[in-house]
Design a protein around this motif. Structure first.
Motif, PDB file in Angstrom:
ATOM      1  N   ALA A 106       0.637  -1.079  -0.044  1.00 48.66           N
ATOM      2  CA  ALA A 106       0.003  -0.054  -0.251  1.00 48.66           C
ATOM      3  C   ALA A 106       0.917   1.302  -0.058  1.00 48.66           C
ATOM      4  O   ALA A 106       1.627   1.248   0.905  1.00 48.66           O
ATOM      5  CB  ALA A 106      -0.807   0.090   1.192  1.00 48.66           C
ATOM      6  N   SER A 110      -2.765   5.389   1.870  1.00 47.69           N
ATOM      7  CA  SER A 110      -3.779   4.490   1.448  1.00 47.69           C
ATOM      8  C   SER A 110      -4.465   3.899   2.984  1.00 47.69           C
ATOM      9  O   SER A 110      -4.013   3.771   3.840  1.00 47.69           O
ATOM     10  CB  SER A 110      -3.153   3.197   0.811  1.00 47.69           C
ATOM     11  N   GLN A 129     -13.352   1.509   0.548  1.00 40.62           N
ATOM     12  CA  GLN A 129     -12.154   2.371   0.790  1.00 40.62           C
ATOM     13  C   GLN A 129     -11.144   1.745  -0.317  1.00 40.62           C
ATOM     14  O   GLN A 129     -10.150   2.618  -0.461  1.00 40.62           O
ATOM     15  CB  GLN A 129     -11.589   2.065   1.898  1.00 40.62           C
ATOM     16  N   VAL A 130     -11.227   0.894  -1.096  1.00 43.53           N
ATOM     17  CA  VAL A 130     -10.258   0.503  -2.244  1.00 43.53           C
ATOM     18  C   VAL A 130     -10.811   0.813  -3.642  1.00 43.53           C
ATOM     19  O   VAL A 130     -11.656   0.204  -4.180  1.00 43.53           O
ATOM     20  CB  VAL A 130     -10.050  -1.201  -2.189  1.00 43.53           C
ATOM     21  N   ALA A 131     -10.387   1.914  -4.069  1.00 43.00           N
ATOM     22  CA  ALA A 131     -10.799   2.470  -5.216  1.00 43.00           C
ATOM     23  C   ALA A 131     -10.120   1.654  -6.849  1.00 43.00           C
ATOM     24  O   ALA A 131     -10.791   1.459  -7.472  1.00 43.00           O
ATOM     25  CB  ALA A 131     -10.392   3.575  -5.613  1.00 43.00           C
ATOM     26  N   LYS A 132      -8.915   1.371  -6.339  1.00 40.36           N
ATOM     27  CA  LYS A 132      -8.166   0.459  -7.336  1.00 40.36           C
ATOM     28  C   LYS A 132      -7.154  -0.629  -6.581  1.00 40.36           C
ATOM     29  O   LYS A 132      -6.457  -0.157  -5.721  1.00 40.36           O
ATOM     30  CB  LYS A 132      -7.429   1.353  -8.317  1.00 40.36           C
ATOM     31  N   ARG A 163     -12.506  -3.584  -9.729  1.00 38.14           N
ATOM     32  CA  ARG A 163     -11.808  -2.203  -9.328  1.00 38.14           C
ATOM     33  C   ARG A 163     -10.338  -2.504  -9.598  1.00 38.14           C
ATOM     34  O   ARG A 163      -9.451  -1.984  -9.019  1.00 38.14           O
ATOM     35  CB  ARG A 163     -11.767  -1.771  -8.040  1.00 38.14           C
ATOM     36  N   THR A 183      -4.796   2.142  -4.885  1.00 39.81           N
ATOM     37  CA  THR A 183      -5.012   2.134  -3.371  1.00 39.81           C
ATOM     38  C   THR A 183      -4.018   1.024  -2.817  1.00 39.81           C
ATOM     39  O   THR A 183      -3.615   1.182  -1.648  1.00 39.81           O
ATOM     40  CB  THR A 183      -6.282   1.772  -2.991  1.00 39.81           C
TER      41      THR A 183
END
Length: 254
Positions: A106, A110, A129-132, A163, A183
């Protein structure tokens, strides 16, 4: 005098001949830092060199099957080597040279904490909370396949499938994660030994039980020349094995 002239002419013709090309080596991209160091040491010892191309093992498997001019193949997944051997493209089934490991990484800022492992990643995903998430393409990259297996084991694959940022190989996936374009990322432990990666975030090893073993195998391509054979032998020696170990690779089981 005729003998002297003949010798002089032979010397001139020999000097005019092009130097033998360094053998082409196809290597999984998780080997980038370890194999570069091994190759530099071998070159200092022998005065010879190799041309290493890094990429995904699955793509190399296809290219070698189609006749790409490589002389040695170091795969991150032994199945690709064994398949080429069955097809008669390699001299034999080669040998295992290492077992790879996967890390969760991370970048700074992050919300993912690698120390919390795959469970923490799954929890962050459920919280939105994990966009990518960066991984190598599972279709042809062994570390991408291991990443998918790890996510499935944590119950996070379906949540994160849409994602994903897919790298063409595991080195590109590491770059996506370290640059902050994702992320978090799942990629090869060996790549974290580069300051360019390690200095850009936090990481933790993924349990080996979360995915199939990353058994890495190498073999000579049929028709390989003397330099490729010499380098292949060197890769099985104590100096090369020591370097692999320093970059986080476990020795293959007997």
């Amino acid at each position: 005098m005729p003998r002297i002239l003949a010798a002089a002419l032979a010397a001139i013709l020999l000097a005019a001949l092009p130097a033998a090309a360094a053998p082409g080596i196809a290597a999984a991209s998780d080997l980038k830092f370890a194999l570069d160091e091994i190759a530099r040491g071998w070159s200092r010892e022998t005065g010879r060199s190799v041309r290493i191309t890094y990429g995904s093992s699955g793509n190399f498997r296809r290219q070698i099957a189609e006749g790409a001019p490589f002389e040695l193949f170091l795969s991150a997944d032994e199945s690709y080597v064994l398949a080429l051997a069955r097809e008669g493209r390699l001299e034999d089934e080669g040998t295992l040279y290492a077992v790879g490991r996967l890390v969760l990484f991370a970048p700074p800022g992050s919300p993912v904490d690698p120390a919390r492992g795959l469970g923490g990643l799954a929890q962050a995903a459920r919280a939105g909370q994990v966009a990518k998430l960066a991984i190598a393409n599972p279709v042809h990259a062994p570390y991408g396949r291991a990443a998918r297996q790890a996510l499935e084991s944590a119950g996070a694959w379906k949540m994160l499938e849409g994602r994903l940022v897919l790298g063409e190989n595991v080195s590109q996936a590491a770059q996506f994660a370290a640059s902050g374009d994702a992320t978090a990322g799942l990629f090869a432990y060996s790549l974290t030994f580069s300051p360019a990666i390690a200095s850009r975030g936090r990481f933790a090893l993924v349990p080996e039980s979360a995915h199939a073993p990353l058994r890495q195998r190498m073999a000579l391509v049929k028709g390989a020349g003397a330099d490729a054979r010499a380098f292949y032998r060197h890769l099985q020696g104590p100096a090369a094995r020591g370097i692999f170990a320093r970059y986080g690779f476990a020795p293959p089981a007997p």
